[in-house]
Design a protein around this motif. Structure first.
Motif, PDB file in Angstrom:
ATOM      1  N   UNK A 268     -42.716 -39.425  15.498  1.00  0.00           N
ATOM      2  CA  UNK A 268     -41.815 -39.628  14.364  1.00  0.00           C
ATOM      3  C   UNK A 268     -40.508 -40.269  14.836  1.00  0.00           C
ATOM      4  N   UNK A 269     -39.930 -39.740  15.909  1.00  0.00           N
ATOM      5  CA  UNK A 269     -38.664 -40.266  16.422  1.00  0.00           C
ATOM      6  C   UNK A 269     -38.817 -41.716  16.868  1.00  0.00           C
ATOM      7  N   UNK A 270     -39.947 -42.027  17.504  1.00  0.00           N
ATOM      8  CA  UNK A 270     -40.177 -43.407  17.935  1.00  0.00           C
ATOM      9  C   UNK A 270     -40.340 -44.326  16.731  1.00  0.00           C
ATOM     10  N   UNK A 271     -41.077 -43.847  15.745  1.00  0.00           N
ATOM     11  CA  UNK A 271     -41.319 -44.675  14.553  1.00  0.00           C
ATOM     12  C   UNK A 271     -40.032 -44.946  13.776  1.00  0.00           C
ATOM     13  N   UNK A 272     -39.160 -43.950  13.716  1.00  0.00           N
ATOM     14  CA  UNK A 272     -37.894 -44.125  12.988  1.00  0.00           C
ATOM     15  C   UNK A 272     -37.096 -45.293  13.559  1.00  0.00           C
ATOM     16  N   UNK A 273     -37.105 -45.416  14.875  1.00  0.00           N
ATOM     17  CA  UNK A 273     -36.305 -46.453  15.543  1.00  0.00           C
ATOM     18  C   UNK A 273     -37.078 -47.741  15.800  1.00  0.00           C
ATOM     19  N   UNK A 274     -38.282 -47.835  15.268  1.00  0.00           N
ATOM     20  CA  UNK A 274     -39.132 -48.988  15.559  1.00  0.00           C
ATOM     21  C   UNK A 274     -38.779 -50.204  14.712  1.00  0.00           C
ATOM     22  N   UNK A 275     -39.165 -51.362  15.216  1.00  0.00           N
ATOM     23  CA  UNK A 275     -38.976 -52.600  14.456  1.00  0.00           C
ATOM     24  C   UNK A 275     -39.872 -52.606  13.223  1.00  0.00           C
ATOM     25  N   UNK A 276     -41.014 -51.906  13.294  1.00  0.00           N
ATOM     26  CA  UNK A 276     -41.921 -51.836  12.153  1.00  0.00           C
ATOM     27  C   UNK A 276     -41.259 -51.108  10.985  1.00  0.00           C
ATOM     28  N   UNK A 277     -40.529 -50.036  11.294  1.00  0.00           N
ATOM     29  CA  UNK A 277     -39.824 -49.301  10.239  1.00  0.00           C
ATOM     30  C   UNK A 277     -38.756 -50.178   9.601  1.00  0.00           C
ATOM     31  N   UNK A 278     -37.980 -50.859  10.422  1.00  0.00           N
ATOM     32  CA  UNK A 278     -36.927 -51.736   9.903  1.00  0.00           C
ATOM     33  C   UNK A 278     -37.512 -52.853   9.050  1.00  0.00           C
ATOM     34  N   UNK A 279     -38.652 -53.398   9.498  1.00  0.00           N
ATOM     35  CA  UNK A 279     -39.281 -54.485   8.743  1.00  0.00           C
ATOM     36  C   UNK A 279     -39.803 -53.990   7.403  1.00  0.00           C
ATOM     37  N   UNK A 280     -40.408 -52.803   7.390  1.00  0.00           N
ATOM     38  CA  UNK A 280     -40.960 -52.260   6.150  1.00  0.00           C
ATOM     39  C   UNK A 280     -39.855 -51.961   5.141  1.00  0.00           C
TER      40      UNK A 280
ATOM     41  N   UNK B  72     -28.880 -48.458  -0.355  1.00  0.00           N
ATOM     42  CA  UNK B  72     -27.697 -49.241  -0.701  1.00  0.00           C
ATOM     43  C   UNK B  72     -26.397 -48.514  -0.367  1.00  0.00           C
ATOM     44  N   UNK B  73     -26.502 -47.301   0.191  1.00  0.00           N
ATOM     45  CA  UNK B  73     -25.293 -46.523   0.446  1.00  0.00           C
ATOM     46  C   UNK B  73     -24.961 -46.397   1.925  1.00  0.00           C
ATOM     47  N   UNK B  74     -25.284 -47.406   2.718  1.00  0.00           N
ATOM     48  CA  UNK B  74     -24.831 -47.420   4.088  1.00  0.00           C
ATOM     49  C   UNK B  74     -25.847 -46.993   5.133  1.00  0.00           C
ATOM     50  N   UNK B  75     -25.337 -46.735   6.344  1.00  0.00           N
ATOM     51  CA  UNK B  75     -26.186 -46.498   7.516  1.00  0.00           C
ATOM     52  C   UNK B  75     -27.091 -45.282   7.345  1.00  0.00           C
ATOM     53  N   UNK B  76     -26.560 -44.189   6.781  1.00  0.00           N
ATOM     54  CA  UNK B  76     -27.397 -42.994   6.611  1.00  0.00           C
ATOM     55  C   UNK B  76     -28.521 -43.243   5.614  1.00  0.00           C
ATOM     56  N   UNK B  77     -28.263 -44.037   4.612  1.00  0.00           N
ATOM     57  CA  UNK B  77     -29.311 -44.392   3.656  1.00  0.00           C
ATOM     58  C   UNK B  77     -30.448 -45.125   4.357  1.00  0.00           C
ATOM     59  N   UNK B  78     -30.084 -46.071   5.200  1.00  0.00           N
ATOM     60  CA  UNK B  78     -31.104 -46.844   5.904  1.00  0.00           C
ATOM     61  C   UNK B  78     -31.849 -45.974   6.900  1.00  0.00           C
ATOM     62  N   UNK B  79     -31.150 -45.059   7.561  1.00  0.00           N
ATOM     63  CA  UNK B  79     -31.814 -44.148   8.498  1.00  0.00           C
ATOM     64  C   UNK B  79     -32.804 -43.248   7.770  1.00  0.00           C
ATOM     65  N   UNK B  80     -32.405 -42.741   6.605  1.00  0.00           N
ATOM     66  CA  UNK B  80     -33.292 -41.884   5.816  1.00  0.00           C
ATOM     67  C   UNK B  80     -34.512 -42.665   5.340  1.00  0.00           C
ATOM     68  N   UNK B  81     -34.312 -43.927   4.972  1.00  0.00           N
ATOM     69  CA  UNK B  81     -35.426 -44.764   4.531  1.00  0.00           C
ATOM     70  C   UNK B  81     -36.424 -44.972   5.667  1.00  0.00           C
ATOM     71  N   UNK B  82     -35.923 -45.257   6.864  1.00  0.00           N
ATOM     72  CA  UNK B  82     -36.819 -45.428   8.012  1.00  0.00           C
ATOM     73  C   UNK B  82     -37.544 -44.119   8.333  1.00  0.00           C
ATOM     74  N   UNK B  83     -36.829 -42.990   8.196  1.00  0.00           N
ATOM     75  CA  UNK B  83     -37.439 -41.688   8.469  1.00  0.00           C
ATOM     76  C   UNK B  83     -38.548 -41.389   7.461  1.00  0.00           C
ATOM     77  N   UNK B  84     -38.314 -41.720   6.202  1.00  0.00           N
ATOM     78  CA  UNK B  84     -39.342 -41.510   5.177  1.00  0.00           C
ATOM     79  C   UNK B  84     -40.572 -42.346   5.487  1.00  0.00           C
ATOM     80  N   UNK B  85     -40.348 -43.599   5.893  1.00  0.00           N
ATOM     81  CA  UNK B  85     -41.462 -44.464   6.270  1.00  0.00           C
ATOM     82  C   UNK B  85     -42.205 -43.867   7.462  1.00  0.00           C
ATOM     83  N   UNK B  86     -41.450 -43.380   8.450  1.00  0.00           N
ATOM     84  CA  UNK B  86     -42.061 -42.789   9.647  1.00  0.00           C
ATOM     85  C   UNK B  86     -42.885 -41.557   9.292  1.00  0.00           C
TER      86      UNK B  86
END
Length: 266
Positions: free
Chosen positions: A188-200, A130-144
């Protein structure tokens, strides 16, 4: 109450229709002061966070519709604990949230040692940036990281004391993944930027908004909402009450099955 800084559109945050009781639960979660988790407050001031009123009554403040949100998926890489544990704690959290870090460092290890290790509790993580772009990037990275079985190690590294102050830029996320023991950093880098990460991440985020969560961390314990980094005693009371209710339900079911078997034998 200040709005969150997530990039998702307001129209995507309408409460989901789980049942009439969810309206009350959503009000409870949404009512808790946002100042308890605002990004400009330090974790050292957590004493200002309102303390949840959790009684020993197994039914008090519990909403069956919310209990159904537990996935209990054996393949869930963002969960720990037995799939059939009697109690499920769902956590909606953001890696840039100071109070989420406080919970991760001070409270969660206690709950894991006391309840997860003996099979009483399962913890299911929901990315709720909920705290912006870096929050969402960290969330995708955690998923990855989770795709390589290293979610909880990434979680621990990202919530270490002073970690969030270093930010969650691309290079920093890669360093955290390396620290967490993620084996294939290219994947990991590919997964972070994937549509699957964004969807999850989006799926978790929608669920959080759907139950009325507007701040982090927010929790559900077998359908009982708890908002904020509450004292460990708040969580132990809620877990003990939920475990007792589960035992009583199981005992009652066992009694009914025994009576049925006895009746059928006559």
């Amino acid at each position: 109450m200040p709005k969150s800084t997530s990039s998702r559109t307001p129209s995507s945050r309408k409460p989901l229709i789980y049942g009439a009781g969810v309206v009350v639960a959503a009000t409870l979660l949404g009512f808790v002061s946002y100042r308890a988790t605002a990004p400009d407050h330090s974790a050292s001031s957590s004493s200002s966070s309102p303390v949840a009123d959790v009684t020993a009554d197994p039914d008090a403040g519990v909403y069956p519709e919310l209990a159904k949100l537990a996935r209990r998926d054996a393949d869930d890489k963002l969960a720990q604990g037995r799939v059939d544990a009697p109690v499920v704690l769902i956590e909606y959290a953001d890696f840039k949230c100071g109070y989420c870090g406080k919970f991760a460092r001070d409270t969660e290890p206690v709950l894991v040692k006391k309840y997860v290790d003996n099979g009483t509790l399962r913890i299911e993580w929901r990315n709720f940036p909920i705290f912006g772009a870096e929050s969402e990037a960290a969330a995708r990275a955690a998923w990855a990281a989770g795709q390589q079985g290293r979610f909880w190690q990434f979680h621990r590294a990202a919530y270490a004391e002073g970690a969030k102050e270093q930010g969650f830029g691309k290079d920093r996320l890669k360093a955290l993944a390396q620290q967490a023991g993620v084996a294939d950093l290219d994947r990991f880098a590919r997964d972070v930027d994937s549509s699957a990460a964004s969807a999850a991440v989006g799926k978790d985020q929608e669920q959080g908004y759907g139950i009325g969560a507007t701040s982090t961390p927010s929790f559900l314990i077998n359908g009982r909402p708890i908002a904020g980094a509450q004292p460990v005693e708040t969580f132990t009371r809620a877990i003990e009450a939920a475990a007792e209710k589960a035992r009583n339900t199981e005992d009652a079911k066992g009694g009914e099955d025994a009576e049925g078997a006895e009746g059928g034998a006559k």
